[in-house]
Design a protein around this motif. Sequence first.
Motif, PDB file in Angstrom:
ATOM      1  N   MET A   1       0.845  -1.151   0.083  1.00 12.88           N
ATOM      2  CA  MET A   1       0.012  -0.152   0.138  1.00 12.88           C
ATOM      3  C   MET A   1       0.885   1.371  -0.070  1.00 12.88           C
ATOM      4  N   ALA A   2       1.942   1.394   0.752  1.00  8.87           N
ATOM      5  CA  ALA A   2       2.910   2.288   1.026  1.00  8.87           C
ATOM      6  C   ALA A   2       3.419   2.775  -0.532  1.00  8.87           C
ATOM      7  N   ARG A   3       3.689   1.906  -1.358  1.00 10.00           N
ATOM      8  CA  ARG A   3       4.268   1.901  -2.694  1.00 10.00           C
ATOM      9  C   ARG A   3       3.304   2.857  -3.641  1.00 10.00           C
ATOM     10  N   GLU A   4       1.785   2.715  -3.105  1.00 11.57           N
ATOM     11  CA  GLU A   4       0.763   3.380  -4.049  1.00 11.57           C
ATOM     12  C   GLU A   4       0.265   4.431  -3.344  1.00 11.57           C
ATOM     13  N   GLY A   5       0.978   4.938  -2.125  1.00  9.51           N
ATOM     14  CA  GLY A   5       0.222   6.068  -1.380  1.00  9.51           C
ATOM     15  C   GLY A   5      -1.186   5.495  -0.814  1.00  9.51           C
ATOM     16  N   MET A   6      -1.274   4.500  -0.639  1.00  9.73           N
ATOM     17  CA  MET A   6      -3.063   4.165  -0.089  1.00  9.73           C
ATOM     18  C   MET A   6      -3.047   4.503   1.555  1.00  9.73           C
TER      19      MET A   6
ATOM     20  N   ASN B   1       4.313   3.730  13.810  1.00 14.56           N
ATOM     21  CA  ASN B   1       5.235   2.765  13.571  1.00 14.56           C
ATOM     22  C   ASN B   1       4.937   2.357  12.235  1.00 14.56           C
ATOM     23  N   LEU B   2       3.865   1.966  11.699  1.00 15.82           N
ATOM     24  CA  LEU B   2       3.858   1.352  10.308  1.00 15.82           C
ATOM     25  C   LEU B   2       4.325   2.486   9.344  1.00 15.82           C
ATOM     26  N   CYS B   3       3.852   3.637   9.715  1.00 20.16           N
ATOM     27  CA  CYS B   3       4.103   4.743   8.694  1.00 20.16           C
ATOM     28  C   CYS B   3       5.558   4.895   8.748  1.00 20.16           C
ATOM     29  N   ALA B   4       6.284   5.287   9.659  1.00 12.73           N
ATOM     30  CA  ALA B   4       7.745   5.497   9.740  1.00 12.73           C
ATOM     31  C   ALA B   4       8.486   4.233   8.895  1.00 12.73           C
ATOM     32  N   LYS B   5       7.686   2.931   9.050  1.00  7.09           N
ATOM     33  CA  LYS B   5       8.544   1.822   8.494  1.00  7.09           C
ATOM     34  C   LYS B   5       8.217   1.783   7.086  1.00  7.09           C
TER      35      LYS B   5
ATOM     36  N   GLY C   1       5.157   6.539   2.509  1.00  6.46           N
ATOM     37  CA  GLY C   1       4.007   6.648   1.728  1.00  6.46           C
ATOM     38  C   GLY C   1       2.688   5.859   1.875  1.00  6.46           C
ATOM     39  N   LEU C   2       2.744   5.150   2.995  1.00  8.12           N
ATOM     40  CA  LEU C   2       1.652   4.573   3.650  1.00  8.12           C
ATOM     41  C   LEU C   2       0.911   6.049   4.414  1.00  8.12           C
ATOM     42  N   VAL C   3      -0.286   6.100   4.227  1.00 11.03           N
ATOM     43  CA  VAL C   3      -1.097   7.215   4.766  1.00 11.03           C
ATOM     44  C   VAL C   3      -1.929   6.721   5.949  1.00 11.03           C
ATOM     45  N   LEU C   4      -1.802   6.982   7.136  1.00 11.76           N
ATOM     46  CA  LEU C   4      -2.641   6.832   8.368  1.00 11.76           C
ATOM     47  C   LEU C   4      -3.999   7.360   8.112  1.00 11.76           C
ATOM     48  N   ALA C   5      -5.088   6.887   7.814  1.00 10.68           N
ATOM     49  CA  ALA C   5      -6.381   7.754   7.527  1.00 10.68           C
ATOM     50  C   ALA C   5      -6.778   8.123   8.941  1.00 10.68           C
ATOM     51  N   GLY C   6      -6.816   7.069   9.681  1.00 11.49           N
ATOM     52  CA  GLY C   6      -7.116   7.452  11.176  1.00 11.49           C
ATOM     53  C   GLY C   6      -7.127   6.177  12.098  1.00 11.49           C
TER      54      GLY C   6
END
Length: 250
Positions: A102-107, A125-129, A132-137
Amino acid sequence: MEEKRLNTASILGVHFHAVTMEQAVDLAMSRLRARQQGYVVTPNPEIVDLCRRDSAFMGIVNHATLVLPDGIGIIYAAKILGETLCGKVAGIEFAENLAAAMAREGMRLYLLGAKPGVAEQAGANLCAKYPGLVLAGTHDGYFTDAQEAVEAINACGGADVVFVCLGAPKQEKFIADNMEDIHATLFCGLGGSLDVFAGVAKRAPDIFIKLGLEWFYRLLKQPSRIGRMMKLPLFLLTVIRERLFGGRGK
């Protein structure tokens, strides 16, 4: 890879998809790109046992887009029954591989579950790792009205994927009851994964995982789990009886 072409393995009535980790993630990403709503479940022996006791829950599990074999006990059961699986596809590993894709496609990813504060830390932690991954909430799992969680997800503008970490069967029933009202494409029932992503809990060392002894590591760390661990040999005995007698005498 279309799910209708996937081979399945029937374990005591639960129909697992015979896929590798790569195939599972590819299928999930294909559905996300096509905006085809669906959900992923990751049954282990305990969840299979719950399905056998609750026909409605069995139906929810068997109607999932992907039913992934989470637990070495499922792989042993498949071998005993002469069913074919491609190997264990642990839910938490699927979740991490999916987050990376998902991070590779900015989801956008939404995290639902665990104690207050845990989902936020897991998301950070997931967004740091995976840049490109977007935490919606995020929303904790301590809600009494499902509508509260539905509105929280929709209020953030929705998401591509929602990790629903409420424990079985609550998480699967939440997904089945509410997914049509939520602005998201793919829902994944993932138990205690947020605690691991947040660093609150740790998985077993790699050597235990590779040897299929993750359950034993958990028992060493928490001897009080002995009651739950005894369910694995009982599960395998049930599988053997199924193989020998076709389930007669249940």
